[in-house]
Design a protein around this motif. Structure first.
Motif, mmCIF file in Angstrom:
data_model
loop_
_atom_site.group_PDB
_atom_site.id
_atom_site.type_symbol
_atom_site.label_atom_id
_atom_site.label_comp_id
_atom_site.label_asym_id
_atom_site.label_seq_id
_atom_site.Cartn_x
_atom_site.Cartn_y
_atom_site.Cartn_z
ATOM 1 N N GLN A 44 62.339 45.037 3.829
ATOM 2 C CA GLN A 44 61.371 43.947 3.726
ATOM 3 C C GLN A 44 61.723 42.814 4.700
ATOM 4 N N ARG A 45 63.042 42.627 4.905
ATOM 5 C CA ARG A 45 63.505 41.541 5.780
ATOM 6 C C ARG A 45 63.006 41.700 7.217
ATOM 7 N N PHE A 46 62.917 42.944 7.701
ATOM 8 C CA PHE A 46 62.394 43.156 9.058
ATOM 9 C C PHE A 46 60.983 42.572 9.170
ATOM 10 N N ILE A 87 63.922 50.581 10.647
ATOM 11 C CA ILE A 87 64.203 51.314 9.404
ATOM 12 C C ILE A 87 65.694 51.243 9.063
ATOM 13 N N GLN A 88 66.020 51.266 7.783
ATOM 14 C CA GLN A 88 67.425 51.305 7.361
ATOM 15 C C GLN A 88 67.907 52.762 7.362
ATOM 16 N N VAL A 89 69.142 52.989 7.746
ATOM 17 C CA VAL A 89 69.725 54.322 7.534
ATOM 18 C C VAL A 89 69.973 54.438 6.032
ATOM 19 N N CYS A 90 70.705 53.468 5.490
ATOM 20 C CA CYS A 90 70.856 53.352 4.034
ATOM 21 C C CYS A 90 70.243 52.024 3.621
ATOM 22 N N GLU A 91 69.220 52.071 2.794
ATOM 23 C CA GLU A 91 68.633 50.835 2.235
ATOM 24 C C GLU A 91 69.492 50.464 1.037
ATOM 25 N N SER A 92 70.313 49.424 1.226
ATOM 26 C CA SER A 92 71.332 49.087 0.234
ATOM 27 C C SER A 92 70.768 48.574 -1.089
ATOM 28 N N ALA A 93 69.499 48.157 -1.105
ATOM 29 C CA ALA A 93 68.930 47.620 -2.342
ATOM 30 C C ALA A 93 68.939 48.669 -3.455
ATOM 31 N N SER A 140 80.029 43.253 9.856
ATOM 32 C CA SER A 140 81.471 43.304 9.600
ATOM 33 C C SER A 140 81.854 43.542 8.139
ATOM 34 N N GLN A 141 81.057 43.057 7.197
ATOM 35 C CA GLN A 141 81.574 42.958 5.813
ATOM 36 C C GLN A 141 81.230 44.113 4.884
ATOM 37 N N LYS A 142 80.695 45.194 5.447
ATOM 38 C CA LYS A 142 80.380 46.322 4.561
ATOM 39 C C LYS A 142 81.364 47.462 4.845
ATOM 40 N N ALA A 143 80.918 48.520 5.516
ATOM 41 C CA ALA A 143 81.805 49.673 5.717
ATOM 42 C C ALA A 143 83.002 49.339 6.600
ATOM 43 N N SER A 191 77.301 36.465 14.139
ATOM 44 C CA SER A 191 76.256 36.243 13.131
ATOM 45 C C SER A 191 76.462 37.262 12.028
ATOM 46 N N SER A 192 75.841 37.049 10.893
ATOM 47 C CA SER A 192 75.861 38.112 9.886
ATOM 48 C C SER A 192 74.869 39.180 10.331
ATOM 49 N N GLY A 193 74.747 40.235 9.576
ATOM 50 C CA GLY A 193 73.911 41.366 9.968
ATOM 51 C C GLY A 193 72.469 40.980 10.262
ATOM 52 N N THR A 194 71.968 40.019 9.534
ATOM 53 C CA THR A 194 70.578 39.599 9.714
ATOM 54 C C THR A 194 70.332 39.062 11.126
ATOM 55 N N ALA A 197 67.574 51.327 14.090
ATOM 56 C CA ALA A 197 68.120 51.743 12.800
ATOM 57 C C ALA A 197 69.136 50.717 12.317
ATOM 58 N N ASP A 198 68.913 50.213 11.102
ATOM 59 C CA ASP A 198 69.871 49.309 10.480
ATOM 60 C C ASP A 198 70.919 50.171 9.775
ATOM 61 N N GLY A 199 72.083 50.230 10.400
ATOM 62 C CA GLY A 199 73.162 51.069 9.857
ATOM 63 C C GLY A 199 74.268 50.236 9.246
ATOM 64 N N ILE A 200 73.908 49.069 8.708
ATOM 65 C CA ILE A 200 74.939 48.154 8.195
ATOM 66 C C ILE A 200 75.747 48.813 7.072
ATOM 67 N N THR A 201 75.099 49.650 6.262
ATOM 68 C CA THR A 201 75.852 50.374 5.230
ATOM 69 C C THR A 201 75.904 51.880 5.552
ATOM 70 N N ALA A 202 75.896 52.210 6.839
ATOM 71 C CA ALA A 202 75.981 53.627 7.228
ATOM 72 C C ALA A 202 77.011 53.871 8.330
HETATM 73 C C1 LIG Z 1 74.010 43.630 3.898
HETATM 74 C C2 LIG Z 1 72.892 44.239 4.649
HETATM 75 C C3 LIG Z 1 72.138 43.519 5.588
HETATM 76 C C4 LIG Z 1 72.248 42.034 5.802
HETATM 77 O O1 LIG Z 1 73.378 41.630 6.273
HETATM 78 P P1 LIG Z 1 73.873 40.101 6.173
HETATM 79 O O2 LIG Z 1 75.212 40.296 6.743
HETATM 80 O O3 LIG Z 1 73.862 39.696 4.738
HETATM 81 O O4 LIG Z 1 72.992 39.277 6.999
HETATM 82 C C5 LIG Z 1 71.153 44.187 6.274
HETATM 83 N N1 LIG Z 1 70.889 45.469 6.047
HETATM 84 C C6 LIG Z 1 71.569 46.196 5.143
HETATM 85 C C7 LIG Z 1 71.193 47.616 4.927
HETATM 86 C C8 LIG Z 1 72.587 45.606 4.410
HETATM 87 O O5 LIG Z 1 73.251 46.318 3.493
#
Ligand SMILES: *Cc1c(COP(=O)(O)O)cnc(C)c1O
Length: 365
Positions: A83-85, A127-133, A181-184, A55-58, A158-163
């Motif tokens: 906000q997505r959480f 909570i995000q480690v890094c809030e990418s917005a 997979s698609q960030k760091a 799945s993607s990060g979500t 902890a959402d560490g998708i960009t950490a």
């Molecule tokens: C990109 C991102 C997501 C969402 O990931 P998707 O792969 O688009 O579902 C979630 N959290 C953070 C912090 C992101 O940067």
């Protein structure tokens, strides 16, 4: 040149590894690859258990919300991902309370601890480690430590998708650490990963939820180097390749290099009069606040072959986001700050004199 904070460029050696013939996921050959990737994943996450999901990060965010909130969630919303959480809780009719901040203001230990003291129903914090917005770093480790001191039964997700892969995250008090997979990790999109503490595994075991996103089914299977449903074989092969490469470079070395590149980029852009947007910037990306964001990005793309990100929602046309995640070459970041300074000259904002690149190079060498 692609310097957006996700998707990031996929290195050639990873693309090559993923171009081999498709393996069946229920074979000893694939199980060996899975076992190797899983070990490397446990190592980079620095947690005792982990799963990989197709799945993607979500998807990983949703899996954590449904499996780790047994009563009520506290979500930190300082941007689109936080906000997505809350939106996931709503979709599942899970009770939640939200701490809302401007996208450049981090959550504080005091705010979170007073919220949990005032509401003993809360049993999971997201909570995000890094809030990418906005490229904002939340003090997740400090918050986690303070929460556990008050009530160790509250799960910290902890959402560490960009950490993960950007910096060392202290997982001592973290129960679930999410990445994608698609960030760091420089892979194509489609794979998400979650690291778990032993407490998280025990909590999930007590009351698992969902079908495809049932984390208990996945934990049980993945301990045996297989998956509950068809594995994302190609991406798991790619993940094994990239993690082996990062390990070869050295996890600490990668974190140091990324940190240095991020700091030098911030210093370079500040030196030409630009303003760093978040109060506490993460090293995953540099976020600049400027009303000229659209014009600068257009010039960068058309004249300097550089693609960086803008903002979303109320920050549309107001920010620039430059990626530092992954195996970025120093000369790419150098070109980025230089091109931004040139674009500002083209737009009549500031006369070019090479200051940005000079400051960047002084910071790097
Ligand atoms: C990109 C991102 C997501 C969402 O990931 P998707 O792969 O688009 O579902 C979630 N959290 C953070 C912090 C992101 O940067």
């Amino acid at each position: 040149m692609l310097l957006t904070p996700g998707p990031t460029a996929v290195p050639e050696f990873v693309r090559t590894a993923m171009s081999n013939e498709t393996l069946h996921h229920r074979t000893p050959e694939f199980e060996a690859i899975f076992a190797n990737t899983r070990q490397l994943l446990l190592e980079i996450l620095d947690m005792p258990e982990a799963v990989m999901l197709a799945s993607s990060g979500t998807g990983a965010m949703e899996a954590c919300v449904i499996n780790l909130t047994h009563q009520k969630a506290l979500t930190v919303n300082a941007g689109k991902f936080g906000q997505r959480f809350g939106k996931i809780c709503e979709a599942h009719n899970i009770e939640y309370t939200e701490l809302v901040h401007d996208w450049n203001v981090p959550a504080t230990v005091e705010e979170i601890t007073s919220m949990i003291k005032a509401d003993d129903k809360i049993d999971a914090i997201f909570i995000q480690v890094c809030e990418s917005a906005g490229g904002l770093r939340h003090p997740v480790e400090q918050i986690a430590k303070a929460v556990k001191a008050i009530n160790p039964a509250i799960s910290i997700i902890a959402d560490g998708i960009t950490a993960v892969g950007v910096e060392k995250i202290d997982t001592t008090n973290i129960d679930a650490l999410i990445t994608g997979s698609q960030k760091a990790l420089m892979l194509p999109p489609g794979l998400s990963m979650i690291g778990f503490s032993n407490d998280a595994v025990a909590k999930i075991t007590k009351k698992p939820a969902g079908y495809y996103l049932n984390l208990l089914s996945e934990i049980k299977k993945q301990k045996d180097n297989t998956t509950a449903y068809t594995a994302a074989t190609t991406l798991i092969i790619g993940l094994g390749e990239i993690l082996a490469k990062i390990k070869e470079i050295g996890f600490e070395k990668l974190y140091e290099d990324t940190s240095k590149r991020a700091k030098s980029t911030r210093d370079a852009l500040v030196s030409i009069g630009l303003e760093v947007y978040p109060a506490t910037p993460a090293n995953a990306m540099t976020t600049i606040y400027t009303e000229d964001s659209n014009a600068i990005r257009k010039t960068l793309k058309e004249k300097y072959d550089l693609n960086i990100a803008g903002g979303q929602d109320h920050l549309k046309g107001k920010i620039l986001r430059i990626n530092h995640m992954g195996l970025v070459n120093d000369y790419e970041s150098s070109w980025a700050v230089n091109a931004i300074e040139k674009a500002m000259d083209d737009l009549g904002i500031r006369t070019f004199d090479g200051t940005a690149n000079k400051v960047f190079m002084q910071g790097m060498f």
